[in-house]
Design a protein around this motif. Structure first.
Motif: not given
Length: 223
Positions: A43-50, A67-71, A170-185
């Motif tokens: 599990v990973v969390y957003s560093a900032l609250p939304l 594995w069964s399961g994924s993101f 990142h559960y089961g089949q899910a291994i790596t992800s990268t933040i692609a787009e993120a913002f808070v207004n």
């Protein structure tokens, strides 16, 4: 975006995360270690609250068979700081309170409710696919796959005084992800004050209106 926006260069994963997660790329990439042996604690969390109009999207970088399961993806109304002493929720599922969690083809709401959700099965995600969430200023939450909304998952995520954090499991089949787009207004201070007042008066507004000054009533009504 305006000057108040906090966009991708500042938006990272939180320093508190699942025990098998390694952060890299200035905390914008998360990898579940020993993925061939273990399927969980990713599990990973957003560093900032939304807050306000917010968007949090990751791109799948690595998946594996076996594995069964994924993101899984969702929002929680609890700070990751709660887990700083090492406690990790066993899985984001109906057992996790104060949450909206999309897993496979199901949306888990809080502890009890499970409903069908989305036109995409998260177990079918492949490398390069984008998975995320978007919240309107009014608090309507929608999950996204490859920038396509899967429909409203919740309509009131900002209804309480609790902070709202996004997370990716990142559960089961899910291994790596990268933040692609993120913002808070972020909400303005005026909006936050109004929400605080309304939260306290929700159950007593009708009774108290006769005692409140006209300008305050008009301020609260102007949402």
């Amino acid at each position: 975006m305006n000057s108040e926006d906090l966009s991708a260069p500042q938006f990272t994963f939180h320093r508190i995360h699942g025990s098998r997660i390694r952060l890299s790329n200035n905390s914008k990439t998360a990898t579940r270690l020993e993925a061939a042996k273990f399927y969980d604690n990713g599990v990973v969390y957003s560093a900032l609250p939304l807050s306000g109009h917010a968007k949090f999207v990751v791109q799948a970088q690595e998946l594996a068979e076996g594995w069964s399961g994924s993101f899984k993806i969702g929002v929680i109304l609890i700070s990751p700081e709660v887990f700083k002493d090492g406690f990790q929720p066993p899985r984001y599922s109906p057992a996790m309170p104060h949450s909206w969690v999309w897993s496979s083809l199901s949306l888990h709401v809080g502890q009890d409710l499970k409903i069908s959700y989305g036109s995409v099965n998260l177990e079918d995600l492949r490398k390069g696919d984008r998975l995320g969430m978007e919240i309107t200023r009014e608090g309507t939450l929608s999950f996204l796959v490859n920038d396509r909304s899967q429909g409203a998952a919740a309509a009131n995520v900002y209804a309480t005084d609790k902070l709202v954090y996004g997370f990716v499991d990142h559960y089961g089949q899910a291994i790596t992800s990268t933040i692609a787009e993120a913002f808070v207004n972020p909400f303005s201070l005026q909006h936050l004050c109004k929400r605080k007042i309304l939260t306290g008066l929700t159950n007593n507004m009708a009774k108290l209106e006769q005692y409140l000054p006209g300008p305050l009533i008009a301020f609260l009504a102007d949402t």
